[in-house]
Write an enzyme that holds these catalytic residues in place. Structure first.
Site, PDB file in Angstrom:
ATOM      1  N   LYS B  34       0.971  -1.176  -0.086  1.00 42.78           N
ATOM      2  CA  LYS B  34       0.073   0.073   0.076  1.00 42.78           C
ATOM      3  C   LYS B  34       0.983   1.145  -0.069  1.00 42.78           C
ATOM      4  O   LYS B  34       0.712   2.328  -0.941  1.00 42.78           O
ATOM      5  CB  LYS B  34      -1.057  -0.153   1.273  1.00 42.78           C
ATOM      6  CG  LYS B  34      -1.980   0.808   1.251  1.00 42.78           C
ATOM      7  CD  LYS B  34      -2.652   1.118   2.668  1.00 42.78           C
ATOM      8  CE  LYS B  34      -3.475  -0.216   3.033  1.00 42.78           C
ATOM      9  NZ  LYS B  34      -4.615  -0.467   2.385  1.00 42.78           N
ATOM     10  N   ARG B 104      -3.315   2.959   8.598  1.00 40.47           N
ATOM     11  CA  ARG B 104      -3.433   1.671   8.047  1.00 40.47           C
ATOM     12  C   ARG B 104      -2.287   0.821   7.983  1.00 40.47           C
ATOM     13  O   ARG B 104      -1.034   1.238   7.905  1.00 40.47           O
ATOM     14  CB  ARG B 104      -4.123   1.833   6.375  1.00 40.47           C
ATOM     15  CG  ARG B 104      -5.403   2.110   6.302  1.00 40.47           C
ATOM     16  CD  ARG B 104      -5.483   2.402   4.975  1.00 40.47           C
ATOM     17  NE  ARG B 104      -6.936   2.836   4.579  1.00 40.47           N
ATOM     18  CZ  ARG B 104      -7.313   4.281   4.355  1.00 40.47           C
ATOM     19  NH1 ARG B 104      -6.366   5.039   4.158  1.00 40.47           N
ATOM     20  NH2 ARG B 104      -8.477   4.436   3.888  1.00 40.47           N
ATOM     21  N   ARG B 348      -4.823  -0.292  -7.671  1.00 39.62           N
ATOM     22  CA  ARG B 348      -4.123  -1.604  -7.524  1.00 39.62           C
ATOM     23  C   ARG B 348      -4.884  -2.585  -8.917  1.00 39.62           C
ATOM     24  O   ARG B 348      -5.621  -2.040  -9.716  1.00 39.62           O
ATOM     25  CB  ARG B 348      -4.609  -2.529  -6.460  1.00 39.62           C
ATOM     26  CG  ARG B 348      -6.174  -2.714  -6.293  1.00 39.62           C
ATOM     27  CD  ARG B 348      -6.601  -3.227  -4.672  1.00 39.62           C
ATOM     28  NE  ARG B 348      -7.966  -3.163  -4.751  1.00 39.62           N
ATOM     29  CZ  ARG B 348      -8.715  -3.451  -3.672  1.00 39.62           C
ATOM     30  NH1 ARG B 348      -7.901  -3.801  -2.577  1.00 39.62           N
ATOM     31  NH2 ARG B 348      -9.829  -3.295  -3.608  1.00 39.62           N
ATOM     32  N   SER B 776       5.254 -42.361 -14.610  1.00 43.39           N
ATOM     33  CA  SER B 776       3.983 -41.429 -14.480  1.00 43.39           C
ATOM     34  C   SER B 776       3.564 -41.156 -13.040  1.00 43.39           C
ATOM     35  O   SER B 776       3.104 -42.173 -12.483  1.00 43.39           O
ATOM     36  CB  SER B 776       3.004 -42.022 -15.327  1.00 43.39           C
ATOM     37  OG  SER B 776       1.885 -41.109 -15.408  1.00 43.39           O
ATOM     38  N   CYS B 843       0.053 -38.052 -14.118  1.00 41.12           N
ATOM     39  CA  CYS B 843      -1.484 -38.383 -14.525  1.00 41.12           C
ATOM     40  C   CYS B 843      -2.411 -38.253 -13.491  1.00 41.12           C
ATOM     41  O   CYS B 843      -3.449 -38.595 -13.595  1.00 41.12           O
ATOM     42  CB  CYS B 843      -1.373 -39.704 -15.299  1.00 41.12           C
ATOM     43  SG  CYS B 843      -1.106 -40.997 -13.988  1.00 41.12           S
TER      44      CYS B 843
END
Lengths: 888, 888
Positions: B34, B104, B348, B776, B843
């Site tokens: 911020k 803040r 933003r 796999s 997979c």
């Protein structure tokens, strides 16, 4: 051991005999076990028939050169055979006095799948006449010849043995005799011709009449047998690596069947059953080694030998002493007497019972032949069980009717009438009956019945099924997974191999072998010998790892402490909830619909738990007691049949449908992977709070009574560091609350740790350890998850895996070091990155298995924990592991 | 981005305003997100209310100094406040024209659990009068004051908000008004007094009248919030490390509620739903930001702003362009107009739908603001689903009655009448009805019904339950585990929240959100835009990994190929056996009592399998097709209800009791860990032989038709190298036999590999790879075993694990890189020790998850395989992973 000067790396053949002996007992890599031992005995001056060994390096050359007779080998064999001929004054293939030899394989490690022995090699149509002449025994000569053709045809050329059997049957029919030995010489001469025809039919070649050709083919067949699929797989599975090949032993023949001045025998230098230092064996007059094995005639005990030939007997006793002094170990020997002359054919370390192993080891120390360390290493730790449990007498077992064989799930010998439900077992035991509890499989609901029963028999389930694990924990005899038994619980009967046994019938089960026998089989009770106690004392002196026990009751704790346990490594809390006075509150807790109701039910359980813990702390005063928080899925505590559900509904004042619905709701596809272990504490923190409260209250109560309670709290089934972090926090808070409420001002020092039983915890051990005071490896579940095997279901395929040699052994019995062990090592390493001195132990079933204990030493664990009856085994195995000098 | 000269490591406070701006957008580490953005906008010359940011390093000093106001900080704050006072011509705490500020928190990463905003700081009993005077609005001034006391009390001092609410209610009752906004100034003055009393009651202190004291307490509260348990755990779970702390932003207040010349609004620089390049947003006249959120008044669309204040509108459009040119990205802005003057409060990156993301990325490339690579990285790959499936219109959903919410198991929008059994679903679909199949959970027996149904709704089971996995594979809409739904299959009805729906009723389910709605909800069909195709083209240009699909039928194979699949990574063979014409032979096979009978039944299945494979090879001509041999336990193929068992018994000519007995015998405690996968091939080699025969015969048949079949045979659930060695041998032998029997002389080149899904296989990968042409990764089962979680049962505790933040996400949805991923990496490393170029792919379900695909890139896999509908996602995610430059 004496070294020879003429050892040579380039030597291919090692001669042993009067002329010279090239090798010795240290050269097993090069000569194989058998070859090295024959050289050693010859070197010691014992009467060994001379011969020579072809080295394992030659075997390697056989393969390097494309499976052909290695170049130059036959020339070298020729030289050695000439030496033999000269030494024995016989000639190979001679038609007057032929030299005959045996051919045997022999690698550095004993290995199934390799080639069998060939005897009488060197016999041909010509030399068989010579043998008949030289021995003056035509029948003997042709019997030897037909054996050669058979063995050679079978072993070297791969002709099915039954084709030879057929030919033999024809001859016996022709001469109208029953026994092989009744066939006259004439018949055997004909038989040799028939055998040669069989040989020709299946090989398209004549039986070789050149003895050197016989030898060459035999030697190559031995080499070839090194790479049979079975032998290759055996080495793979047993992790035997780095061997060059097999050696080949060629040795001159001697015969024990040359008349009543000949004979053959086997003996042990000490009694292999009791360990008593007395020559022990038997012999058979006018017989070959194979006749002793065949069991057609009854051999005589060796102490009757003086009546037959006192000189040979004296000589044997001398050899016994020589061998024991030399090998410093009890030996198993084979000998043959050919026409009054003694020959030694083999010596090797003798197999023995557990009791004998203990006695012999202690005696050899007393006799100053070995030291304590070697004595410890000589005793197979697992065999100690035999010293601690009742067993059937071998005479009684020989006479008993064997019905079937299950898995040897928990050793011991047990006899009882059959009970088919847990309730029945409890009731009938109360009435003074000895019963065997017979179940398809057991569940936690059966726990009372199992505890009452003299023994447990199940028809399904493996070595780590519920029945097996619980039985071993108690030292209760159990045979599990006897799949041939069909149980009809309602009809109160079982059927096995077509025979029916009811609740009135008696069976005997041997938990060490898995045998199930009909009727009452006589048994003997164990006694703890002075030697056993001596071995335990030595073990404690040399071991590094502590030995704890897995025990859930004060009784088991006390028994384990008597056996030398140094604390409890695993105290399961769930068994405590199954007792009759507690299960109702437990079920109320599970069925609770609000946190408040659940807490109320838990409050009822609290005093029971506290009392249980107090009892255990008292028996284990001064020693650590690791308590595992509730682990099984809640489902296991609820009744599953309609009747019990109805009863429960009445007692709780709800509808049976509600009970059934909750049982259904808690049902899981894979309970092993379900809502259990620390997952219960995450979803129902109040269960953890109750258990921790009970532990701390019990510890405080003990301190007041000057009992040195040392609880350790173990959070099970952790898979992530954050699970443990949150539950540790809750545990600490609860501990603080109890301490504050009790106004306790002393020191408690309760450790909080976790079981490592989920692969992920092992993989992330460095993070998990940040929140753990100790790791305890739960290798049962870790094995289940690492392999993806369910202990309860593994029996459907495990037998195939073992018979096809995909697995070397049941991984639930002996730790799989390559897979599961790798995770254990990773976790120890990872955990000690976070905390250099993190205490690590094992509490799975493997904690009582000697091979696994060896691994634990190597992995650097601080302790092993096992069932009470295995504590002595673990003490010895831990000492052996330390002595074997594993690094950690 | 422009750098400032006066950046200084030792600077604690960074001022932004007209006087000077110390920081910029690159300094997120030091200033938080911020703070950096406020500095950046100020630096760009945009109208931002001035203020200053206290750096994260000061936060660190707060902790280093023992949670005390860092020494010297208040002096520095004083300097900055003086600068603000000078710039704004106001004074902090002044009784004429007071300076008011907001406080803040703001760390480098957004982080839940940290402190909320405090507004209006600087108001005191004295300065509130000043504010009333300066604004000429007493009501406004006291409203601001009461808000400050409330926020400060709540956020800084931890007073429960409800105590303030209570006081407010009293005032409203006193003035007999309903709405906060109707309370007159007098009431608000009284309310401020009540609030101060509440404050005193709970803090034992007066509300601070020194504005610097207010500031000091607020700043320290922000620092303290960095270490709240929730924030700490969040960083732990999200693996956010190396941050110094949070920054604190102190900014002068502006007000949109100062009259009709004031206002506030939020806007996007482009349309966030469609991506259209048009300023999009809304504003509210005479209101503060929180009023827009509260939704009491309806805001106006920004294109109506010219009527109200054309100058401000023009200014906003200019700012839109400035921001987009600067950030090269669509922005989400907040602005306030105070008495006709525009202030920017935030900018933003704007959130957007999948379609908008694709369009915006492509447009920005066309506008030459970004290049292709950045465009690809900007599109959340998972959001592509929205472009490929139907969805309910938001208007329709807003009006619909939401009944309950289950798990979003398989995206899409589906409307249908209810069918309660698979048979019913098949029959009614055949009759032209659109049905939703409603089941407690589905099993392989339901497969036909699932395939027929428009959508699937289950009341139990998780994201990887049978229903979810199968539905995703087909792109069929599915909501799973909707636990509030009670299903009564027999009565053909379901009850949810007290409402009953029968087979005649219609429901609508949203598989992307898990929503279950009553009646028919309107939906829109997807269309593939030119931009979508453009994005796919770019993806293929930049990705390294191949993308395959998981498909079991020719139809799925064709669909996946249309979506760009480059082969099949997982072709399951078991679904093929459930079809009506095959299941009988399958059951006959399972019930066979001899190998011969089993082979006869398998012979009946062979032609079906061959035909299935031929169909798939044809659709995948030229591309690899990895076929997994039979995997599930045989149990799954047998009927479990008495009626079906009776029918089966009749058709096979055996007694129903025999069927029931076999079903019982095959029952397993933990089927996931049971007799399945390659274990079936070990015990029943003839099943493997049949399947391999079918594959090879199909491949040969294809070659004859000039179809380029490229099968790869995958042996599942391997845990040991010897399992694979033996089964590979059997597979090769079978292949050779078929080739010989068919007299085939061409080239087949069929690879034989294994799934890595058992932890032990990953741990011993170097040995396993010696017998494998490829690996796999079956990450579904690997996740189950690594965590010890059963996918079918995990829902009983997973929600707690997620809500307690023990797990950052469902590990079955996104790969757990620390645990499961570690095994994958070990296996790839181990496998490539044995074979440097071993082909490795994934997979499991994770193959379609963007975060997991990023991991796969890093682990060096060669391909990912996912369900057909996720192929585009995988293509984009693979490109993003490659662009992120993971090393392998």
């Amino acid at each position: 051991m004496a070294k020879k000067a003429n050892k040579s790396a380039s030597r291919d053949l090692f001669y042993f005999g009067k002329t010279r002996t090239d090798g010795d007992g240290t050269q097993k890599e090069l000569l194989g076990g058998k070859g090295a031992n024959l050289a050693e005995m010859t070197g010691m001056g014992l009467p060994v028939p001379p011969g020579f060994t072809i080295t394992t390096e030659v075997c390697q050359r056989y393969y390097d050169e494309g499976r052909k007779t290695p170049s130059g080998l036959m020339d070298q064999i020729h030289v050695c055979v000439k030496l033999l001929e000269k030494e024995l004054a016989k000639a190979f293939g001679d038609h007057r006095n032929p030299l005959l030899v045996s051919v045997r394989s022999g690698a550095a490690a004993s290995m199934p799948g390799m080639m069998n022995t060939i005897l009488n090699l060197g016999l041909t149509d010509q030399s068989v006449v010579g043998l008949a002449n030289a021995t003056g025994n035509e029948r003997f000569a042709y019997d030897a010849y037909r054996r050669l053709i058979n063995m050679f045809g079978d072993v070297v050329m791969g002709i099915d043995h039954e084709h030879f059997e057929e030919a033999f049957s024809q001859i016996k029919r022709k001469y109208k005799v029953q026994l092989d030995t009744d066939v006259p010489a004439k018949g055997l001469i004909e038989l040799c011709d028939s055998y040669k025809q069989v040989y020709r039919k299946f090989t398209q070649q004549a039986f070789p009449q050149d003895p050197y050709r016989q030898l060459e083919l035999s030697v190559c067949a031995v080499f070839a047998s090194w790479m049979t699929p079975r032998a290759v797989r055996y080495r793979e599975v047993e992790n035997i690596r780095g061997l060059k090949g097999t050696a080949v032993n060629i040795q001159s023949m001697v015969y024990g069947n040359m008349g009543d001045d000949s004979g053959t025998g086997v003996a042990f230098t000490r009694n292999p059953s009791t360990g008593e230092n007395k020559f022990y064996g038997e012999f058979l007059i006018n017989a070959q080694g194979e006749d002793v094995v065949a069991g057609i005639r009854t051999p005589l005990p060796v102490d009757q030998m003086p009546k037959w030939n006192p000189g040979v007997h004296r000589q044997l006793l001398e050899i016994k002493n020589t061998l024991e002094a030399h090998y410093r170990e009890m030996q198993d020997i084979e000998f043959t007497i050919e026409r009054g002359t003694l020959f030694m054919l083999q010596t090797r370390t003798g197999k023995r019972t557990g009791s004998a192993a203990v006695k012999i080891a202690c005696d050899l120390v007393r006799e100053k032949l070995i030291d304590e360390k070697l004595a410890l290493l000589r005793i197979p730790a697992g065999d100690l069980t035999q010293l601690l449990l009742p067993s059937f007498t071998s005479q009684a077992k020989n006479k008993a009717e064997l019905l079937t064989r299950g898995l040897p799930a928990s050793p011991g010998a047990s006899v009882g009438t059959l009970a088919f439900t847990a309730e029945e077992a409890v009731a009938r035991t109360r009435d003074g009956e000895a019963v065997l509890l017979v179940r398809k499989e057991t569940s936690p609901e059966d726990i009372d019945g199992m505890h009452s029963a003299a023994g447990i028999l199940t028809s399904t389930g493996g070595m780590t099924s519920h029945a097996a694990v619980v039985a071993r924990g108690w030292g209760r005899c159990c045979v599990a997974g006897a799949g041939e038994i069909m149980i009809d619980e309602k009809a109160r009967k079982l059927v096995v191999k077509g025979k029916t046994f009811t609740h009135k019938d008696t069976l005997s089960i041997d938990g060490a072998t898995g045998e199930v026998m009909a009727g009452i089989v006589a048994k003997t009770e164990p006694k703890m010998s002075a030697e056993f106690l001596q071995v335990m004392k030595w073990s404690d002196k040399y071991r590094r790892m502590k030995v704890r026990t897995n025990a859930d009751t004060p009784e088991d704790a006390a028994r384990a402490r008597d056996f030398g346990a140094e604390g409890i490594g695993l105290c399961r809390t769930e068994h405590m909830f199954f007792q009759e006075d507690r299960i109702a509150a437990m079920r109320e807790m599970i069925l609770a619909e609000t946190v408040e109701h659940r807490k109320q039910a838990l409050a009822k359980l609290l005093p029971f738990q506290r009392r249980d813990f107090e009892g255990i702390f008292k028996r284990m005063s001064g020693l650590p007691v690791t308590i595992r928080l509730l682990d099984p899925p809640l489902h296991e505590f609820l009744p599953h049949d309609a009747k019990s559900q109805k009863e429960l509904a009445q007692s709780l004042g709800v509808t049976p449908a509600k009970i059934a619905a909750r049982v259904q709701q808690l049902h899981e596809q894979n309970p092993m992977l379900g809502h259990r272990g620390c997952r219960l504490s995450v979803t129902y923190p109040e269960i953890l709070e109750m258990q921790v409260t009970a532990i701390v209250q019990a510890a405080i109560a003990c301190k007041a009574k000057k009992i040195d309670a040392r609880p350790e709290i173990m959070i099970p089934l952790v898979g992530t560091a954050s699970e443990l972090a949150q539950l540790r926090e809750l545990t600490s808070q609860t501990m603080d609350q109890v301490v504050t409420a009790k106004k306790f001002t002393g020191k408690l020092d309760i450790l909080i740790g976790t079981m490592i039983e989920v692969p992920r915890a092992a993989l992330t051990a460095a993070q998990v350890a940040e929140h753990a005071d100790f790791f305890s490896f739960g290798t049962n579940d870790l094995t289940q998850l690492t392999f993806g095997f369910s202990r309860d279901d593994v029996n459907s395929f495990l037998p195939d895996y073992l018979s096809k040699e995909i697995l070397p052994q049941d991984p639930f019995q002996s730790l799989d070091t390559a897979g599961v062990g790798q995770l254990v090592e990773m976790a120890v390493r990872g955990g000690r990155i976070a905390k250099a001195h993190l205490k690590c132990g094992i509490c799975g079933e493997h904690g009582g298995d000697p091979a696994s204990i060896q691994f634990c030493e190597k992995a650097g664990l601080d302790y092993v924990s096992c069932s009470p009856f295995r504590v002595p085994i673990a003490r010895l195995a831990a000492a052996q592991a330390a002595l074997r000098g594993a690094k950690h």
